[in-house]
Design a protein around this motif. Sequence first.
Motif, short mmCIF file in Angstrom:
data_model
loop_
_atom_site.label_atom_id
_atom_site.label_comp_id
_atom_site.label_asym_id
_atom_site.label_seq_id
_atom_site.Cartn_x
_atom_site.Cartn_y
_atom_site.Cartn_z
N TYR A 81 0.86 -1.18 0.00
CA TYR A 81 0.00 0.00 0.00
C TYR A 81 0.89 1.23 0.00
CZ TYR A 81 -4.16 -2.76 0.78
OH TYR A 81 -5.19 -3.64 0.64
N LEU A 82 0.51 2.20 -0.81
CA LEU A 82 1.35 3.38 -0.98
C LEU A 82 0.96 4.45 0.01
CD1 LEU A 82 3.61 4.14 -2.94
CD2 LEU A 82 1.94 5.42 -4.24
N GLY A 83 1.92 4.92 0.78
CA GLY A 83 1.69 6.00 1.72
C GLY A 83 2.10 7.32 1.13
N LYS A 84 2.48 8.26 2.00
CA LYS A 84 2.85 9.58 1.54
C LYS A 84 4.19 9.56 0.82
CE LYS A 84 0.30 12.26 4.94
NZ LYS A 84 0.39 13.34 5.93
N SER A 85 4.31 10.38 -0.19
CA SER A 85 5.59 10.53 -0.90
C SER A 85 5.82 12.00 -1.16
CB SER A 85 5.59 9.76 -2.22
OG SER A 85 4.65 10.30 -3.11
N THR A 86 7.04 12.38 -1.43
CA THR A 86 7.35 13.77 -1.68
C THR A 86 7.02 14.14 -3.10
OG1 THR A 86 9.61 13.19 -2.25
CG2 THR A 86 9.17 13.79 0.04
N MET A 87 6.85 15.44 -3.34
CA MET A 87 6.52 15.95 -4.67
C MET A 87 7.74 15.90 -5.57
SD MET A 87 4.11 17.26 -6.44
CE MET A 87 4.09 17.95 -8.08
N MET A 88 7.55 15.38 -6.80
CA MET A 88 8.57 15.43 -7.84
C MET A 88 9.85 14.68 -7.45
SD MET A 88 6.73 17.13 -9.77
CE MET A 88 5.46 18.37 -9.82
N ALA A 89 9.74 13.51 -6.85
CA ALA A 89 10.94 12.76 -6.47
C ALA A 89 11.64 12.26 -7.73
CB ALA A 89 10.56 11.58 -5.59
N SER A 90 12.88 12.69 -7.92
CA SER A 90 13.59 12.36 -9.15
C SER A 90 13.83 10.87 -9.27
CB SER A 90 14.91 13.12 -9.22
OG SER A 90 15.72 12.82 -8.10
N PRO A 116 -3.11 21.70 -2.38
CA PRO A 116 -3.44 20.69 -1.35
C PRO A 116 -4.58 19.77 -1.73
CG PRO A 116 -3.03 22.82 -0.33
CD PRO A 116 -3.06 23.06 -1.81
N SER A 117 -5.59 20.27 -2.46
CA SER A 117 -6.76 19.44 -2.78
C SER A 117 -6.45 18.36 -3.81
CB SER A 117 -7.92 20.31 -3.28
OG SER A 117 -7.54 21.00 -4.46
N ILE A 118 -5.35 18.52 -4.55
CA ILE A 118 -4.91 17.47 -5.47
C ILE A 118 -3.99 16.55 -4.67
CG2 ILE A 118 -3.71 16.94 -7.63
CD1 ILE A 118 -4.50 19.67 -8.66
N ARG A 119 -4.51 15.38 -4.30
CA ARG A 119 -3.81 14.54 -3.34
C ARG A 119 -2.80 13.59 -4.00
NH1 ARG A 119 -6.61 14.58 1.49
NH2 ARG A 119 -4.72 13.59 2.30
N MET A 120 -3.04 13.24 -5.25
CA MET A 120 -2.10 12.36 -5.95
C MET A 120 -1.98 12.78 -7.40
SD MET A 120 -2.15 8.51 -7.24
CE MET A 120 -2.62 9.30 -8.78
N ILE A 121 -0.77 12.75 -7.92
CA ILE A 121 -0.50 13.06 -9.33
C ILE A 121 0.31 11.90 -9.91
CG2 ILE A 121 0.60 14.61 -10.98
CD1 ILE A 121 0.28 16.86 -8.89
N MET A 122 -0.26 11.25 -10.90
CA MET A 122 0.44 10.21 -11.67
C MET A 122 0.52 10.67 -13.11
SD MET A 122 -0.68 6.23 -12.49
CE MET A 122 0.12 5.45 -11.08
N LYS A 123 1.70 10.58 -13.71
CA LYS A 123 1.86 10.84 -15.14
C LYS A 123 2.64 9.72 -15.76
CE LYS A 123 4.85 12.66 -17.64
NZ LYS A 123 5.98 13.44 -18.15
N ASP A 124 2.10 9.14 -16.81
CA ASP A 124 2.76 8.06 -17.53
C ASP A 124 3.04 6.87 -16.61
OD1 ASP A 124 3.51 7.47 -20.21
OD2 ASP A 124 5.61 7.45 -19.59
N GLY A 125 2.13 6.64 -15.67
CA GLY A 125 2.27 5.51 -14.76
C GLY A 125 3.19 5.74 -13.58
N VAL A 126 3.78 6.92 -13.48
CA VAL A 126 4.72 7.24 -12.40
C VAL A 126 4.05 8.22 -11.44
CG1 VAL A 126 6.95 8.28 -11.82
CG2 VAL A 126 6.71 6.91 -13.90
N ILE A 127 4.13 7.93 -10.15
CA ILE A 127 3.53 8.80 -9.14
C ILE A 127 4.53 9.87 -8.73
CG2 ILE A 127 2.62 8.91 -6.80
CD1 ILE A 127 1.52 6.10 -7.23
N TYR A 128 4.12 11.13 -8.91
CA TYR A 128 4.97 12.27 -8.55
C TYR A 128 4.55 12.93 -7.25
CZ TYR A 128 7.03 11.96 -13.18
OH TYR A 128 7.71 11.52 -14.28
N LYS A 129 3.32 12.69 -6.84
CA LYS A 129 2.84 13.24 -5.58
C LYS A 129 1.86 12.27 -4.97
CE LYS A 129 0.04 16.98 -3.57
NZ LYS A 129 -0.74 18.20 -3.83
N ASN A 130 1.93 12.06 -3.67
CA ASN A 130 0.94 11.27 -2.97
C ASN A 130 0.86 11.75 -1.52
OD1 ASN A 130 -0.92 9.28 -2.19
ND2 ASN A 130 0.75 7.97 -1.50
N THR A 131 -0.25 12.39 -1.18
CA THR A 131 -0.46 12.82 0.20
C THR A 131 -1.68 12.11 0.81
OG1 THR A 131 -1.77 14.75 -0.52
CG2 THR A 131 0.61 15.08 -0.17
N LEU A 132 -2.03 10.96 0.24
CA LEU A 132 -3.11 10.16 0.81
C LEU A 132 -2.62 9.48 2.08
CD1 LEU A 132 -4.25 8.53 -2.53
CD2 LEU A 132 -5.50 10.28 -1.26
#
Length: 503
Positions: free
Chosen positions: A3-12, A486-502
């Motif tokens: 299960y995926l927890g919190k991750s930082t924004m734009m992790a290279s 803040p209201s955008i809790r997760m961002i995935m592009k091309d199958g890669v998660i760049y943000k997750n604050t769920l």
Amino acid sequence: MKYLGKSTMMASAVALTTSAAFAQEAAGEIPPVTLFKNVMVFDGVSDGLKDVDVLVVGNKIHKIDADIPEGGKWEVDVRTGGSKRLPDPVGGIDGYSFTVQTERGIETKEVDVTVIDGDGRTLMPGLIDSHVHVNMYKNGTIPGLQDTTWEEIGARAAAFAQEMLAMGFTTVRDMCGAHGGLRAVIDEGSLPGPRIYSSGACLSQTGGHGDWGIAGQRKNESNLERLEITRLVDGPAEVLQGARRNFALGANYLKIMVSGGVTSIKDPIYQSAFTNEEISAAVEVAGDMDSYVAMHVFMDSDLSRALDLGVKVVDHGLTITEPTMQKLVEKEAFFSPNLTALAPEALEHPMHQDPTFPPTAKFLWLRENSKQLMDLVKKYKPKMVFDSDYVLLTGVPYRQSMDFTKAFVAREFGNLWALQMMTSNGGELAALTGRGNPYPEGKLGVIEEGAYADILIVDGNPLEDISAIGAVDTWFDAPPRGQDVPSIRMIMKDGVIYKNTLN
């Protein structure tokens, strides 16, 4: 499974998994698998949310169903994305087991599935902005760009790319000056940013909206021409040459200046730019490349004749009349108007507080002669896309403008139409680049099987409350915010998660 927890924004480090996934598919191996559960899905098209799960394999959406199991044995064609579930072995399986074609024949491979629990939030397509200026992300004026180096432009473009992705925009359409370079860096996973569709240098005639040289400079002498951000072309032969040069440098379509502009100095807004022969030359080159021509245009007469000559996309076009709107719809052209120019709040723009400032007079004329636009759009319902068109603006003022633009289109046309402009309609326009489409393997702007996995999870239901995607109904006096929405809790592009604050 995990299960995926919190991750930082734009992790290279996470961004680099994109190219790795492609390599795995090429070798017949299984790319990463993500399962979204407990989400309500806005598919980019429908007026309503669907209570379904979404399974992502690699960079594509592979399965949408009411209850996708978190484990089991699946037969998957990694090339097409087709999949079907096979009977579980005795005792079940922790994770997924995929049957795939490899160089050695049919093999079964096991892979962990990352399960993301949306906790009832809305899953939706990544947003699409169909009119941006990647290489003009700088505070100031167009003449101020004359002293800019490619080093600064490139650094600012990289900052712009991260800014857009942080706002939930997973695809943008650059409308002047970007070629294929920034896209290549993003696509290889070295830089977080959106997918980019590029016009190359905007094509303008001498004295037109793209003639940004300072006084005393002749054709080809300005910095922006030298850097091939704009290109001055006079006569059909130069249009042919300039258009071909753009495609050679990585452009996906062409932009021509068919009227004067507002923020520029040399060209009056009523200027009729480009002859019929020059327009036809651009259309010919775009046709040869299986692509299209978009036009910067304000004057109705220029808009009408360019549609007759084969131009497929109208950017701005605010003074359009009813007969021309009918023509636009009949020809199935796309309409990309910068609508916030007509918002009452636009009169409060700091640039327009000085009546002696030349662009202010043009801006006021444009508003006076565009009063019919909103009613015509509502009556004829053209294929309309989201167009922000903010240049020479960064940081908090840029964010305030973008947040307001999202809210304004929803205020005028309703949340569904606004969301369609920012998702499925933008995806249709992206596909208009034909066989030269830089992202040809799936649809953009929709949640459907086989589409690219460009996905947001947001708080609330954006069909009921547009602030779920970061929209704010005030402009210049809106509270400042940082890069994060803040209201955008997760961002995935091309199958890669760049943000997750769920949680």
